[in-house]
Motif scaffolding. Structure first.
Motif, PDB file in Angstrom:
ATOM      1  N   CYS A   1      -6.656   3.560  29.319  1.00  0.00           N
ATOM      2  CA  CYS A   1      -6.040   4.978  28.448  1.00  0.00           C
ATOM      3  C   CYS A   1      -6.502   5.492  26.906  1.00  0.00           C
ATOM      4  N   TYR A   2      -7.204   6.732  27.181  1.00  0.00           N
ATOM      5  CA  TYR A   2      -7.008   7.631  25.374  1.00  0.00           C
ATOM      6  C   TYR A   2      -5.915   8.411  24.878  1.00  0.00           C
ATOM      7  N   CYS A   3      -5.394   8.384  25.887  1.00  0.00           N
ATOM      8  CA  CYS A   3      -3.564   9.310  25.644  1.00  0.00           C
ATOM      9  C   CYS A   3      -2.931   8.362  24.595  1.00  0.00           C
ATOM     10  N   GLY A   4      -3.000   7.659  24.321  1.00  0.00           N
ATOM     11  CA  GLY A   4      -2.170   6.769  23.019  1.00  0.00           C
ATOM     12  C   GLY A   4      -0.335   6.345  23.789  1.00  0.00           C
ATOM     13  N   CYS A   5      -0.644   6.051  25.405  1.00  0.00           N
ATOM     14  CA  CYS A   5       0.246   5.226  25.820  1.00  0.00           C
ATOM     15  C   CYS A   5       0.995   3.715  26.042  1.00  0.00           C
ATOM     16  N   ASP A   6      -1.054   3.400  25.600  1.00  0.00           N
ATOM     17  CA  ASP A   6      -0.938   2.289  25.224  1.00  0.00           C
ATOM     18  C   ASP A   6       0.094   1.499  24.156  1.00  0.00           C
ATOM     19  N   ARG A   7       0.465   2.621  23.383  1.00  0.00           N
ATOM     20  CA  ARG A   7       1.280   2.291  21.669  1.00  0.00           C
ATOM     21  C   ARG A   7       2.614   3.275  21.893  1.00  0.00           C
TER      22      ARG A   7
ATOM     23  N   ASP B   1      -2.117   1.683  34.733  1.00  0.00           N
ATOM     24  CA  ASP B   1      -0.845   1.551  34.658  1.00  0.00           C
ATOM     25  C   ASP B   1       0.189   2.791  34.013  1.00  0.00           C
ATOM     26  N   CYS B   2      -0.873   3.977  34.181  1.00  0.00           N
ATOM     27  CA  CYS B   2      -0.589   5.251  34.059  1.00  0.00           C
ATOM     28  C   CYS B   2      -0.105   6.117  35.686  1.00  0.00           C
ATOM     29  N   TYR B   3      -0.578   5.649  36.157  1.00  0.00           N
ATOM     30  CA  TYR B   3       0.288   5.971  38.060  1.00  0.00           C
ATOM     31  C   TYR B   3       1.035   5.355  38.138  1.00  0.00           C
ATOM     32  N   ARG B   4       1.084   3.963  38.166  1.00  0.00           N
ATOM     33  CA  ARG B   4       2.618   3.293  38.298  1.00  0.00           C
ATOM     34  C   ARG B   4       3.910   3.903  38.890  1.00  0.00           C
ATOM     35  N   GLY B   5       4.135   5.170  37.293  1.00  0.00           N
ATOM     36  CA  GLY B   5       5.158   5.647  37.169  1.00  0.00           C
ATOM     37  C   GLY B   5       4.815   7.066  37.587  1.00  0.00           C
ATOM     38  N   ASP B   6       5.466   8.221  36.546  1.00  0.00           N
ATOM     39  CA  ASP B   6       5.135   9.596  36.447  1.00  0.00           C
ATOM     40  C   ASP B   6       3.974  10.122  35.466  1.00  0.00           C
ATOM     41  N   HIS B   7       3.914   9.417  34.760  1.00  0.00           N
ATOM     42  CA  HIS B   7       3.499   9.610  33.480  1.00  0.00           C
ATOM     43  C   HIS B   7       1.943   9.975  33.737  1.00  0.00           C
ATOM     44  N   GLY B   8       0.625   9.475  34.540  1.00  0.00           N
ATOM     45  CA  GLY B   8       0.063  10.377  35.643  1.00  0.00           C
ATOM     46  C   GLY B   8      -0.360  11.324  35.554  1.00  0.00           C
ATOM     47  N   SER B   9       0.855  11.930  36.189  1.00  0.00           N
ATOM     48  CA  SER B   9       0.936  13.414  36.884  1.00  0.00           C
ATOM     49  C   SER B   9       1.278  14.504  35.521  1.00  0.00           C
ATOM     50  N   LYS B  10       1.822  13.951  35.155  1.00  0.00           N
ATOM     51  CA  LYS B  10       2.211  14.844  33.327  1.00  0.00           C
ATOM     52  C   LYS B  10       0.715  15.347  32.574  1.00  0.00           C
ATOM     53  N   CYS B  11       0.024  13.933  32.371  1.00  0.00           N
ATOM     54  CA  CYS B  11      -0.954  14.026  31.498  1.00  0.00           C
ATOM     55  C   CYS B  11      -2.542  14.698  31.532  1.00  0.00           C
ATOM     56  N   GLU B  12      -2.984  15.443  31.106  1.00  0.00           N
ATOM     57  CA  GLU B  12      -4.196  15.676  31.653  1.00  0.00           C
ATOM     58  C   GLU B  12      -5.622  14.946  30.719  1.00  0.00           C
ATOM     59  N   ILE B  13      -4.801  14.170  29.531  1.00  0.00           N
ATOM     60  CA  ILE B  13      -5.971  13.011  29.932  1.00  0.00           C
ATOM     61  C   ILE B  13      -5.891  11.519  30.874  1.00  0.00           C
ATOM     62  N   CYS B  14      -4.346  11.805  31.098  1.00  0.00           N
ATOM     63  CA  CYS B  14      -4.857  10.531  32.657  1.00  0.00           C
ATOM     64  C   CYS B  14      -5.640  10.930  33.449  1.00  0.00           C
ATOM     65  N   ILE B  15      -5.572  12.332  34.043  1.00  0.00           N
ATOM     66  CA  ILE B  15      -5.992  12.882  35.072  1.00  0.00           C
ATOM     67  C   ILE B  15      -7.724  13.048  35.023  1.00  0.00           C
ATOM     68  N   GLY B  16      -7.901  13.140  33.848  1.00  0.00           N
ATOM     69  CA  GLY B  16      -8.491  13.671  33.479  1.00  0.00           C
ATOM     70  C   GLY B  16      -9.767  12.665  33.585  1.00  0.00           C
ATOM     71  N   GLU B  17      -9.857  11.147  33.097  1.00  0.00           N
ATOM     72  CA  GLU B  17     -10.109  10.412  32.974  1.00  0.00           C
ATOM     73  C   GLU B  17      -9.741   9.521  34.232  1.00  0.00           C
ATOM     74  N   ALA B  18      -9.073   9.936  35.238  1.00  0.00           N
ATOM     75  CA  ALA B  18      -9.199   8.939  36.344  1.00  0.00           C
ATOM     76  C   ALA B  18     -10.001   9.701  37.554  1.00  0.00           C
TER      77      ALA B  18
END
Length: 154
Positions: free
Chosen positions: A94-100, A109-126
């Motif tokens: 994932c390139y949104c920076g959530c690794d750091r 991992d972005c979709y195990r919690g609600d982070h994936g729902s708030k991040c356009e990068i995560c959504i676009g990547e998936a």
């Protein structure tokens, strides 16, 4: 008298720092895995790190992602992708920076919690990963496409 005041103030400062700092430490969770580097208030969105080999181990006994029906629009679609194809997302960065920021190791991992729902990068990547996968693209090509579209100099 001065010494007693200084010692008392020092002890109070140490106790206050320990109280404030404790939620941010690395701790273990029930399955023996480590929580992420930043766990706030005892809650951690990355308590179980997604790894390709663990996806099969969890199987149907435990949800790998939040329920997609909690969300609407593209976020719901992205959570559906993660629910249907977790093995693919564990192989993608994932390139949104959530690794750091959150200690995420892969896109799932972005979709195990609600982070994936708030991040356009995560959504676009998936959504892009799902589209390319349905077109028959191998994982290496999907990784390259995500990197080209979302890496932004990383």
């Amino acid at each position: 008298m001065k010494r007693a005041i200084i010692l008392g103030a020092s002890a109070a400062a140490i106790l206050a720092a320990a109280y404030v700092w404790s939620p941010f430490g690395v701790s273990s969770v029930g399955d023996g895995g480590l929580r992420g580097a930043v766990c706030i208030g005892g809650h951690c969105c990355c308590a179980r790190r997604a790894q390709a080999e663990t996806v099969a181990a969890y199987g149907a006994s435990e949800r790998l992602t939040l329920d997609p029906n909690q969300f609407m629009g593209p976020a719901k679609q992205a959570y559906q992708v993660a629910e249907r194809n977790p093995a693919l997302l564990t192989q993608l960065h994932c390139y949104c920076g959530c690794d750091r920021t959150y200690g995420h190791r892969n896109l799932l991992d972005c979709y195990r919690g609600d982070h994936g729902s708030k991040c356009e990068i995560c959504i676009g990547e998936a959504l892009m990963a799902q589209q390319l996968s349905e077109q028959g693209s191998p994982v290496e090509q999907i990784r390259d496409a995500l990197r080209r579209n979302y890496a932004g100099g990383r």
